[in-house]
Design an enzyme around this catalytic site. Structure first.
Site, PDB file in Angstrom:
ATOM      1  N   GLU A 329       0.833  -1.202   0.000  1.00  0.00           N
ATOM      2  CA  GLU A 329       0.000   0.000   0.000  1.00  0.00           C
ATOM      3  C   GLU A 329       0.867   1.252   0.000  1.00  0.00           C
ATOM      4  O   GLU A 329       1.706   1.438   0.892  1.00  0.00           O
ATOM      5  CB  GLU A 329      -0.887   0.053   1.241  1.00  0.00           C
ATOM      6  CG  GLU A 329      -2.021  -0.936   1.268  1.00  0.00           C
ATOM      7  CD  GLU A 329      -2.915  -0.747   2.497  1.00  0.00           C
ATOM      8  OE1 GLU A 329      -3.955  -1.409   2.558  1.00  0.00           O
ATOM      9  OE2 GLU A 329      -2.567   0.061   3.384  1.00  0.00           O
ATOM     10  N   CYS A 330       0.660   2.125  -0.973  1.00  0.00           N
ATOM     11  CA  CYS A 330       1.244   3.461  -1.001  1.00  0.00           C
ATOM     12  C   CYS A 330       2.756   3.425  -0.739  1.00  0.00           C
ATOM     13  O   CYS A 330       3.530   3.044  -1.605  1.00  0.00           O
ATOM     14  CB  CYS A 330       0.520   4.368  -0.009  1.00  0.00           C
ATOM     15  SG  CYS A 330       0.753   6.139  -0.335  1.00  0.00           S
TER      16      CYS A 330
END
Length: 449
Positions: A329-330
């Site tokens: 994630e990110c």
């Protein structure tokens, strides 16, 4: 469906809001929580909307985990269940709002109305006198049916200034006092929000200073019994099937990979997974595991150290080559690209599981709620990042924004590696969450798994 608990729970509760960001909501929320928690009272705090940084200060202040409350991301039933559970164990429940009181859809005001949470408005009163009263009046009356507690002035210059602010209110009973500008209890910031509490050596001292300042106000002198009392009804929630039973998920957790909702860990455990945490910054080896989660955080602030973790890089390559899942994630995705370029232009060779480069820029690239449709379920969450991705990797799917078909963040799939700027709230769909950590093909129309 699990049968709803029949009883109701009542406790003191307020929602701390403001006309805009930067008014001092987190400082006041943390000060109120710390004031009562250090006196031995049981305090639970929630944060309205998606947030990873404010909750860490609020958790330190209250001594308990802090969960997000958002009528869209969580859903009404999840919010109700969390509030009811907290009210069952706490004497004081505090919800910190997000942005301005009426900003966003749904807003903090919507949450206050829905659950009967009286609003404590914090207004930065610098260079203000009579207008303070107009702002307070507008906040109280703009939305019909909004429960109201009172107003606290922040960054007050003097006792005379405080008197002018109090005199500007239509109803003097709504005056809850004023806090001075205090460097000893200021909460420092950087580009994604507050600096995390565990990165500050004097974090608890700052919270104690804020609590001491609040103790001198009318709000700080109120007992829990004198605060608004709110009744919270129980809510039925879906039972979570143990879809990940017997599997171990290795989770990166340190200053570079710190954006983890505590509720997400609860969901993984409820799915039956065993969680094994490791710190890339500390040089930890990848634990023996069936799947890896690389959460968001600040890889750009630690790019040189992460680039030097070649044993971990090699272990992640071997993990993916063995057909074991990775969900990034990110910030976790940023570390997986060939190259990361920091905001000052420095280029670092990263872990190379995804081709291309990620460049951190000085302006915001994306912000807002998003959802990912996966395996017939919708996984809700949000996006918030300053970097941009330049990669030849095909886009397997895109998230969407609420109430629109417009495309949001790209989701990249390479074998059993899945990566996106999207931050998922696992409780919105435990079934979809299980698929992220499953070695079976993810089912996107354009993936290469």
């Amino acid at each position: 469906m699990v049968a709803p608990v029949s009883h109701r729970a009542t406790c003191a509760a307020v929602l701390v809001a403001a006309p805009a960001s930067g008014q001092g909501k987190t400082t006041v929320t943390a000060a109120l929580a710390r004031l009562h928690a250090r006196a031995g009272r049981r305090v639970r705090v929630f944060k309205c909307g998606p947030d990873f940084l404010d909750p860490r200060w609020l958790a330190l202040a209250s001594g308990a985990p802090v969960h997000s409350l958002d009528l869209w991301m969580n859903g009404e039933a999840d919010c109700r269940a969390r509030l009811h559970a907290a009210a069952n164990e706490a004497e004081l429940l505090i919800v910190e709002g997000v942005m301005g009181l009426f900003d966003g859809t749904p807003s903090a005001a919507d949450l206050a109305v829905h659950f009967g949470l009286p609003v404590l408005a914090v207004i930065d009163a610098r260079a203000m006198a009579g207008t303070f009263g107009a702002l307070a009046y507008g906040l109280q009356h703009f939305k019909p049916g909004l429960p109201w507690f009172g107003v606290l002035a922040n960054r007050v210059a003097s006792e005379r200034h405080a008197g002018m602010l109090e005199g500007a209110l239509r109803d003097p009973a709504h005056w809850l006092g004023g806090l001075p500008k205090g460097e000893d209890f200021a909460l420092p910031e950087r580009h994604l929000g507050l600096i995390a509490a565990d990165e500050m050596h004097d974090a608890l001292a700052r919270l104690d200073a804020a609590a001491d300042a609040l103790a001198a106000t009318p709000l700080g002198r109120l007992s829990v019994a004198q605060l608004p009392q709110v009744r919270f009804d129980a809510s039925a929630v879906e039972a979570i099937a143990p879809l990940l039973a017997g599997r171990t998920i290795a989770i990166a957790r340190d200053a570079a990979f710190a954006f983890i909702y505590p509720a997400n860990l609860d969901v993984l455990r409820a799915l039956g997974a065993r969680l094994a945490f490791f710190s890339p910054l500390a040089g930890d080896a990848l634990p023996a595991c069936d799947a890896v989660w690389l959460p968001g955080g600040y890889p750009e602030l630690h790019a040189e150290a992460l680039a030097a973790r070649t044993p971990l890089r090699d272990a992640l390559h071997a993990h993916a080559a063995a057909g074991k899942p990775v969900w990034a994630e990110c910030g976790g995705m940023m570390a997986l690209h060939d190259t990361l370029v920091t905001a000052d232009g420095e280029s670092h060779a990263m872990w190379g599981l995804l081709p291309g480069r990620v460049t951190v820029q000085k302006r915001l690239a994306a912000l807002g709620p998003q959802q990912l449709d996966l395996a017939g379920h919708s996984l809700r969450g949000h996006t918030f990042h300053y970097s941009v991705c330049d990669t030849p990797q095909p886009v397997a799917a895109r998230t969407t924004r609420p109430n629109t078909d417009a495309g949001g963040e790209a989701v990249y799939v390479r074998g059993t590696l899945r990566a996106s700027y999207f931050h998922a709230w696992f409780a919105s769909s435990p079934e979809a969450t299980a698929r992220l950590f499953d070695a079976a093909p993810i089912g996107f129309p354009h993936d290469d798994s």
